[in-house]
Write a protein that holds these residues in place. Structure first.
Motif, PDB file in Angstrom:
ATOM      1  N   LEU A  49       0.826  -1.205   0.000  1.00  0.00           N
ATOM      2  CA  LEU A  49       0.000   0.000   0.000  1.00  0.00           C
ATOM      3  C   LEU A  49       0.862   1.259   0.000  1.00  0.00           C
ATOM      4  CD1 LEU A  49      -2.886  -0.952   2.450  1.00  0.00           C
ATOM      5  CD2 LEU A  49      -3.074  -0.481   0.009  1.00  0.00           C
ATOM      6  N   GLY A  50       1.898   1.263   0.795  1.00  0.00           N
ATOM      7  CA  GLY A  50       2.797   2.427   0.856  1.00  0.00           C
ATOM      8  C   GLY A  50       3.475   2.680  -0.476  1.00  0.00           C
ATOM      9  N   ILE A  51       3.965   1.617  -1.092  1.00  0.00           N
ATOM     10  CA  ILE A  51       4.620   1.777  -2.396  1.00  0.00           C
ATOM     11  C   ILE A  51       3.611   2.260  -3.431  1.00  0.00           C
ATOM     12  CG2 ILE A  51       5.721   0.501  -4.285  1.00  0.00           C
ATOM     13  CD1 ILE A  51       7.122  -1.181  -2.136  1.00  0.00           C
ATOM     14  N   GLY A  52       2.391   1.711  -3.400  1.00  0.00           N
ATOM     15  CA  GLY A  52       1.354   2.147  -4.328  1.00  0.00           C
ATOM     16  C   GLY A  52       0.990   3.608  -4.126  1.00  0.00           C
ATOM     17  N   PHE A  53       0.904   4.037  -2.863  1.00  0.00           N
ATOM     18  CA  PHE A  53       0.576   5.429  -2.555  1.00  0.00           C
ATOM     19  C   PHE A  53       1.664   6.367  -3.070  1.00  0.00           C
ATOM     20  CE2 PHE A  53       0.786   9.068   0.392  1.00  0.00           C
ATOM     21  CZ  PHE A  53      -0.485   9.591   0.185  1.00  0.00           C
ATOM     22  N   ILE A  54       2.913   6.010  -2.830  1.00  0.00           N
ATOM     23  CA  ILE A  54       4.033   6.852  -3.282  1.00  0.00           C
ATOM     24  C   ILE A  54       4.062   6.921  -4.807  1.00  0.00           C
ATOM     25  CG2 ILE A  54       6.557   6.995  -3.405  1.00  0.00           C
ATOM     26  CD1 ILE A  54       6.577   5.900  -0.510  1.00  0.00           C
ATOM     27  N   LEU A  55       3.884   5.783  -5.480  1.00  0.00           N
ATOM     28  CA  LEU A  55       3.870   5.789  -6.951  1.00  0.00           C
ATOM     29  C   LEU A  55       2.691   6.593  -7.480  1.00  0.00           C
ATOM     30  CD1 LEU A  55       4.913   2.123  -7.813  1.00  0.00           C
ATOM     31  CD2 LEU A  55       6.257   4.202  -8.085  1.00  0.00           C
ATOM     32  N   LEU A  57       1.315   9.186  -6.033  1.00  0.00           N
ATOM     33  CA  LEU A  57       1.652  10.605  -5.884  1.00  0.00           C
ATOM     34  C   LEU A  57       2.644  11.061  -6.957  1.00  0.00           C
ATOM     35  CD1 LEU A  57       2.006  11.115  -2.023  1.00  0.00           C
ATOM     36  CD2 LEU A  57       0.243  12.027  -3.529  1.00  0.00           C
ATOM     37  N   LEU A  58       3.625  10.229  -7.223  1.00  0.00           N
ATOM     38  CA  LEU A  58       4.644  10.600  -8.202  1.00  0.00           C
ATOM     39  C   LEU A  58       4.067  10.710  -9.609  1.00  0.00           C
ATOM     40  CD1 LEU A  58       7.706   8.462  -7.068  1.00  0.00           C
ATOM     41  CD2 LEU A  58       7.445  10.934  -6.921  1.00  0.00           C
ATOM     42  N   PHE A  59       3.254   9.743  -9.998  1.00  0.00           N
ATOM     43  CA  PHE A  59       2.775   9.709 -11.379  1.00  0.00           C
ATOM     44  C   PHE A  59       1.410  10.349 -11.573  1.00  0.00           C
ATOM     45  CE2 PHE A  59       5.723   6.040 -11.327  1.00  0.00           C
ATOM     46  CZ  PHE A  59       6.630   6.549 -12.238  1.00  0.00           C
ATOM     47  N   GLY A  60       0.600  10.400 -10.548  1.00  0.00           N
ATOM     48  CA  GLY A  60      -0.750  10.935 -10.708  1.00  0.00           C
ATOM     49  C   GLY A  60      -0.942  12.284 -10.082  1.00  0.00           C
ATOM     50  N   GLY A  61      -0.069  12.730  -9.259  1.00  0.00           N
ATOM     51  CA  GLY A  61      -0.226  13.997  -8.574  1.00  0.00           C
ATOM     52  C   GLY A  61      -1.127  13.830  -7.353  1.00  0.00           C
ATOM     53  N   SER A  62      -1.403  14.922  -6.691  1.00  0.00           N
ATOM     54  CA  SER A  62      -2.205  14.860  -5.467  1.00  0.00           C
ATOM     55  C   SER A  62      -3.693  14.881  -5.749  1.00  0.00           C
ATOM     56  CB  SER A  62      -1.830  16.028  -4.547  1.00  0.00           C
ATOM     57  OG  SER A  62      -2.174  17.250  -5.191  1.00  0.00           O
ATOM     58  N   GLY A  63      -4.119  15.180  -6.944  1.00  0.00           N
ATOM     59  CA  GLY A  63      -5.520  15.153  -7.291  1.00  0.00           C
ATOM     60  C   GLY A  63      -6.187  16.506  -7.197  1.00  0.00           C
ATOM     61  N   ARG A  64      -5.633  17.448  -6.488  1.00  0.00           N
ATOM     62  CA  ARG A  64      -6.259  18.754  -6.325  1.00  0.00           C
ATOM     63  C   ARG A  64      -5.956  19.674  -7.505  1.00  0.00           C
ATOM     64  NH1 ARG A  64      -5.006  19.907   0.031  1.00  0.00           N
ATOM     65  NH2 ARG A  64      -6.059  18.052   0.771  1.00  0.00           N
TER      66      ARG A  64
END
Length: 172
Positions: free
Chosen positions: A155-161, A163-170
């Motif tokens: 989950l942590g690795i997925g979350f970091i990836l 953020l890196l590739f998709g941005g924060s969403g805002r």
């Protein structure tokens, strides 16, 4: 009316101050003309091989012909011809370093490339086999023993990836 005066700080070029660069001589050009001609045609593709051959190794005629077909000065052409002569001389002293015949180059490169690729494929297969036999069973055992840690790590690795590739969403 305003008169412009020359500033005393501006230096005029000294006509006697020419660089001491060696240039090709008529006899050297005539002797090496057959070897230099392909390089000349490669350097100036707009030249016709027949017209260049018509100069018969005469340096001045060749310079005149090249100057007429290009926008270069006679002096610059003379220096280019000197460099081409030096390049050809270097190629003659190192026949294996460069060849102008592509078939000879292919005969050397293709077998070498094939050997290198086969070596890399063999090493890759050995590494995959080693990973499957030595590392994978241990990784599977540890993942089964520590299911919670494995899930949190994934989950942590997925979350970091994300953020890196998709941005924060805002900011999308």
């Amino acid at each position: 009316m305003v008169q412009l005066q020359r500033s005393p700080n501006i230096m005029e070029p000294d006509p006697t101050d020419t660089p001491n660069r060696p240039t090709i001589s008529q006899t050297e050009f005539a002797e090496r003309f057959g070897a230099i001609a392909p390089l000349i045609l490669e350097e100036w593709p707009q030249l016709a091989a027949e017209d260049l051959a018509a100069t018969e190794g005469n340096l001045e005629l060749a310079i005149d012909y090249i100057a007429a077909r290009t926008e270069h000065t006679r002096t610059l052409i003379r220096h280019y011809l000197t460099e081409l002569s030096q390049l050809q001389r270097w190629r003659e002293t190192r026949p294996n370093a460069h060849t102008s015949d592509p078939s000879k180059l292919e005969d050397y490169i293709l077998p070498t490339l094939d050997r290198t690729l086969k070596t890399l494929e063999g090493r890759t297969e050995k590494l995959i086999t080693r990973f499957e036999t030595e590392m994978l069973p241990e990784v599977n055992r540890k993942a089964k023993d520590h299911v919670g840690t494995s899930l949190l790590t994934a989950l942590g690795i997925g979350f970091i990836l994300g953020l890196l590739f998709g941005g924060s969403g805002r900011g999308r």
